[in-house]
Design an enzyme around this catalytic site. Sequence first.
Site, PDB file in Angstrom:
ATOM      1  CG  ASN A  11      -1.792   1.209   1.310  1.00 13.70           C
ATOM      2  OD1 ASN A  11      -1.809   2.025   0.381  1.00 13.70           O
ATOM      3  ND2 ASN A  11      -2.520   1.364   2.407  1.00 13.70           N
ATOM      4  CD1 TRP A  12       3.887   1.263  -2.795  1.00 11.41           C
ATOM      5  CD2 TRP A  12       3.366   2.068  -4.819  1.00 11.41           C
ATOM      6  NE1 TRP A  12       4.558   0.522  -3.733  1.00 11.41           N
ATOM      7  CE2 TRP A  12       4.266   0.993  -4.983  1.00 11.41           C
ATOM      8  CE3 TRP A  12       2.908   2.733  -5.959  1.00 11.41           C
ATOM      9  CZ2 TRP A  12       4.711   0.561  -6.233  1.00 11.41           C
ATOM     10  CZ3 TRP A  12       3.342   2.312  -7.212  1.00 11.41           C
ATOM     11  CH2 TRP A  12       4.235   1.231  -7.340  1.00 11.41           C
ATOM     12  CE  LYS A  13      -0.387   3.285   4.736  1.00 15.74           C
ATOM     13  NZ  LYS A  13      -0.408   3.404   6.176  1.00 15.74           N
ATOM     14  CG  HIS A  97      -6.157   1.891   4.802  1.00 13.34           C
ATOM     15  ND1 HIS A  97      -5.722   2.849   5.699  1.00 13.34           N
ATOM     16  CD2 HIS A  97      -5.154   0.989   4.711  1.00 13.34           C
ATOM     17  CE1 HIS A  97      -4.503   2.526   6.116  1.00 13.34           C
ATOM     18  NE2 HIS A  97      -4.138   1.399   5.533  1.00 13.34           N
ATOM     19  CD  GLU A 167      -3.694  -2.404   7.112  1.00 12.88           C
ATOM     20  OE1 GLU A 167      -2.535  -2.576   6.749  1.00 12.88           O
ATOM     21  OE2 GLU A 167      -4.381  -1.438   6.751  1.00 12.88           O
ATOM     22  N   GLY A 173       2.127   2.351  11.039  1.00 14.23           N
ATOM     23  CA  GLY A 173       3.111   3.435  11.039  1.00 14.23           C
ATOM     24  C   GLY A 173       3.739   3.716  12.380  1.00 14.23           C
ATOM     25  CB  SER A 208       4.730  -1.603  12.331  1.00 19.43           C
ATOM     26  OG  SER A 208       4.279  -0.297  12.590  1.00 19.43           O
ATOM     27  N   GLY A 229       2.809  -0.871   4.393  1.00 21.73           N
ATOM     28  CA  GLY A 229       2.880   0.538   4.005  1.00 21.73           C
ATOM     29  C   GLY A 229       4.326   0.973   3.811  1.00 21.73           C
ATOM     30  N   GLY A 230       4.905   1.558   4.849  1.00 19.79           N
ATOM     31  CA  GLY A 230       6.247   2.157   4.770  1.00 19.79           C
ATOM     32  C   GLY A 230       7.300   1.246   4.155  1.00 19.79           C
TER      33      GLY A 230
HETATM   34  P1  13P Z   1       2.736   0.519   7.775  1.00 20.99           P
HETATM   35  O1  13P Z   1       3.294  -0.748   7.191  1.00 20.99           O
HETATM   36  O2  13P Z   1       3.487   1.750   7.325  1.00 20.99           O
HETATM   37  O3  13P Z   1       2.560   0.428   9.251  1.00 20.99           O
HETATM   38  O4  13P Z   1       1.266   0.722   7.153  1.00 20.99           O
HETATM   39  C1  13P Z   1       0.380  -0.338   7.226  1.00 20.99           C
HETATM   40  C2  13P Z   1      -0.794  -0.009   6.409  1.00 20.99           C
HETATM   41  O5  13P Z   1      -1.566   0.881   6.728  1.00 20.99           O
HETATM   42  C3  13P Z   1      -0.989  -0.775   5.169  1.00 20.99           C
HETATM   43  O6  13P Z   1      -2.261  -0.579   4.644  1.00 20.99           O
END
Ligand code: 13P
Length: 244
Positions: A11-13, A97, A167, A173, A208, A229-230
Site C-alpha cells: 500500500n503505497w498510500k 482502510h 490492521e 506506522g 509496521s 505501508g512504509g
Molecule cells: P505501515 O506498514 O506503514 O505500518 O502501514 C500499514 C498499512 O496501513 C498498510 O495498509
Amino acid sequence: MNQSSFLLCANWKMNKNPEEARTYIQQITQLVPKEKQNNFIFFAPALTLSALRQECAHTSFGWGAQNCHYEDKGAFTGENSPLVLKQMGATHCLVGHSERKQFFYEDEILIQKKVKALLKHSIQPVICIGENAEERKKGNSFQVINTQLHGILKNIEFFNSICIAYEPVWAIGSNQPAKSEQISDMQKHIKKLCESEKKNLQFLYGGSVNEENVHTLSQISGVDGFLVGGASLDPQKFFNLSQT
Ligand code: 13P
C-alpha cells in the site's frame, strides 16, 4: 514464507508519481521470478494507476487502487469508478482502510456498497478492519471487529472467499506491530465469523511489517500474507520481505 501462495501487498498510500511507479516496477520485476509475481500486489494512488498498469502489463503482478466509489459513473466529483478500474485491468482494490475512515469518515454502510460494486466487476476487494488503541485498551477489540465485519458482510451473498486485512490502527506506522498472539487470536476470531457466514477467509496482517519482524510474523499460523505501508516503498526492501 511457509506457503507458496503467501501474499505481499504494497500500500503505497499517497506516495509515488507515475515516473517513480514505473521505475519501481521495473526494478522489482528484475528481483521477483515470474512464477512468484502473482504473490505480489501493488496498491497505487489513483493518479499513478495508468503508469502502474502499463508496467505491470509485462508481469504477473497484481495491482489496483486504494479506494473506489460504489457507482460506475455519475456526478461524484473526485471519485474512482470501479467500472473503469475493471476496464483498466485492475485485479484488486483496497476498501475501508483506517485512513479512509479517519480522514474521510467512511463507515460500514459505505464500505459494503464498495465491496458489492467491486464484486460485481470481479475485482477482489481487500477489506481492511481493525480496532484503535483505545478500543484495544478497553478490551473491546473483538467486539469492534464483530461490528465492522458484520456491517460490511451482511447481505453479501454472492461470493464465498473473502480477503480481510486485519490492521490494528495503533500498529500502523508506529514501528510496533501487533504481537504474534494478538494476531493469531484475531485470525481465529475472524475465521470463525467468516465460517458462520459460510465464507472462506484469506487473512492478511498489516501494521509496521518490516525486514526486522517479517520472519516472526510470517510464522503465525493462519496468516496468508501482509499488507505493507512504509516498508513497501523501496522495491529492494519490499522484495526482501519475501526472502524470510
Ligand atoms: P505501515 O506498514 O506503514 O505500518 O502501514 C500499514 C498499512 O496501513 C498498510 O495498509
